[in-house]
Design a protein around this motif. Structure first.
Motif, PDB file in Angstrom:
ATOM      1  N   GLN A 141       1.090  11.927  -9.868  1.00 50.94           N
ATOM      2  CA  GLN A 141       0.294  13.217  -9.415  1.00 50.94           C
ATOM      3  C   GLN A 141       1.258  14.604  -9.950  1.00 50.94           C
ATOM      4  O   GLN A 141       1.061  15.495 -10.538  1.00 50.94           O
ATOM      5  CB  GLN A 141      -0.215  13.540  -8.226  1.00 50.94           C
ATOM      6  N   GLN A 142       2.557  14.062  -9.444  1.00 54.74           N
ATOM      7  CA  GLN A 142       3.691  15.170  -9.590  1.00 54.74           C
ATOM      8  C   GLN A 142       3.812  15.293 -10.901  1.00 54.74           C
ATOM      9  O   GLN A 142       3.955  16.384 -11.485  1.00 54.74           O
ATOM     10  CB  GLN A 142       4.832  14.925  -8.743  1.00 54.74           C
ATOM     11  N   GLN A 143       4.123  14.324 -12.008  1.00 55.74           N
ATOM     12  CA  GLN A 143       4.120  14.364 -13.246  1.00 55.74           C
ATOM     13  C   GLN A 143       3.004  14.945 -14.229  1.00 55.74           C
ATOM     14  O   GLN A 143       3.356  15.704 -14.945  1.00 55.74           O
ATOM     15  CB  GLN A 143       4.698  12.847 -13.755  1.00 55.74           C
ATOM     16  N   HIS A 144       1.983  14.481 -13.767  1.00 57.30           N
ATOM     17  CA  HIS A 144       0.729  15.206 -14.264  1.00 57.30           C
ATOM     18  C   HIS A 144       0.700  16.816 -14.066  1.00 57.30           C
ATOM     19  O   HIS A 144       0.568  17.613 -14.753  1.00 57.30           O
ATOM     20  CB  HIS A 144      -0.428  14.702 -13.846  1.00 57.30           C
ATOM     21  N   LEU A 145       1.128  17.247 -12.768  1.00 54.61           N
ATOM     22  CA  LEU A 145       1.144  18.671 -12.461  1.00 54.61           C
ATOM     23  C   LEU A 145       2.201  19.172 -13.299  1.00 54.61           C
ATOM     24  O   LEU A 145       2.170  20.493 -13.842  1.00 54.61           O
ATOM     25  CB  LEU A 145       1.394  18.782 -10.893  1.00 54.61           C
ATOM     26  N   GLN A 181       0.928  -1.216  -0.005  1.00 53.90           N
ATOM     27  CA  GLN A 181      -0.051   0.066  -0.114  1.00 53.90           C
ATOM     28  C   GLN A 181       1.014   1.438   0.071  1.00 53.90           C
ATOM     29  O   GLN A 181       0.585   2.186  -0.858  1.00 53.90           O
ATOM     30  CB  GLN A 181      -0.914   0.076   1.166  1.00 53.90           C
ATOM     31  N   THR A 182       1.944   1.334   0.636  1.00 50.82           N
ATOM     32  CA  THR A 182       2.970   2.622   0.756  1.00 50.82           C
ATOM     33  C   THR A 182       3.310   2.408  -0.722  1.00 50.82           C
ATOM     34  O   THR A 182       3.613   3.694  -1.150  1.00 50.82           O
ATOM     35  CB  THR A 182       4.001   2.051   1.715  1.00 50.82           C
ATOM     36  N   ASN A 183       3.894   1.418  -1.385  1.00 47.19           N
ATOM     37  CA  ASN A 183       4.133   1.824  -2.619  1.00 47.19           C
ATOM     38  C   ASN A 183       3.446   2.123  -3.658  1.00 47.19           C
ATOM     39  O   ASN A 183       3.816   3.103  -4.292  1.00 47.19           O
ATOM     40  CB  ASN A 183       4.993   0.027  -3.207  1.00 47.19           C
ATOM     41  N   LEU A 184       2.021   1.820  -3.264  1.00 46.73           N
ATOM     42  CA  LEU A 184       0.919   2.437  -4.390  1.00 46.73           C
ATOM     43  C   LEU A 184       0.948   3.778  -4.108  1.00 46.73           C
ATOM     44  O   LEU A 184       0.705   4.647  -5.035  1.00 46.73           O
ATOM     45  CB  LEU A 184      -0.284   1.691  -4.055  1.00 46.73           C
ATOM     46  N   LEU A 185       1.044   4.155  -2.924  1.00 47.38           N
ATOM     47  CA  LEU A 185       0.836   5.676  -2.441  1.00 47.38           C
ATOM     48  C   LEU A 185       1.940   6.506  -3.163  1.00 47.38           C
ATOM     49  O   LEU A 185       1.884   7.486  -3.678  1.00 47.38           O
ATOM     50  CB  LEU A 185       0.830   5.919  -1.183  1.00 47.38           C
ATOM     51  N   ILE A 186       3.267   5.821  -2.892  1.00 53.10           N
ATOM     52  CA  ILE A 186       4.371   6.496  -3.859  1.00 53.10           C
ATOM     53  C   ILE A 186       4.156   6.762  -5.362  1.00 53.10           C
ATOM     54  O   ILE A 186       4.486   7.790  -5.738  1.00 53.10           O
ATOM     55  CB  ILE A 186       5.670   5.915  -3.347  1.00 53.10           C
ATOM     56  N   ASP A 187       3.808   5.664  -5.851  1.00 53.57           N
ATOM     57  CA  ASP A 187       3.459   5.715  -7.318  1.00 53.57           C
ATOM     58  C   ASP A 187       2.559   6.655  -7.725  1.00 53.57           C
ATOM     59  O   ASP A 187       2.626   7.508  -8.666  1.00 53.57           O
ATOM     60  CB  ASP A 187       3.166   4.261  -7.823  1.00 53.57           C
TER      61      ASP A 187
END
Length: 70
Positions: A55-59, A44-50
């Motif tokens: 989101q950062q790439q999209h931004l 779950q932590t890895n999913l959150l990181i991904d």
């Protein structure tokens, strides 16, 4: 619940073999549960990181598209 070291040494407990094996099995099940929790938490932590990276790439893409300075 006793630890594995306590269950496998004769100095601290006087257990019959069947009792000792039962307690070792219970400890094994508890450790499996702890491992499953840790594995799920890690996934779950890895999913959150991904997700945050996406989101950062999209931004960043939107900032470039609209010529916005961060």
């Amino acid at each position: 619940m006793a630890t594995l070291r306590e269950l496998t040494t004769n100095d601290q407990y006087v257990l019959q073999d069947a009792e000792r094996l039962r307690d070792i099995d219970a400890l094994y099940i508890k450790m499996q549960d702890s491992y499953c929790f840790a594995q799920h938490f890690y996934e779950q932590t890895n999913l959150l990181i991904d997700s945050r990276n996406q989101q950062q790439q999209h931004l960043s893409s939107l900032e470039k598209l609209y010529s916005i300075q961060p």
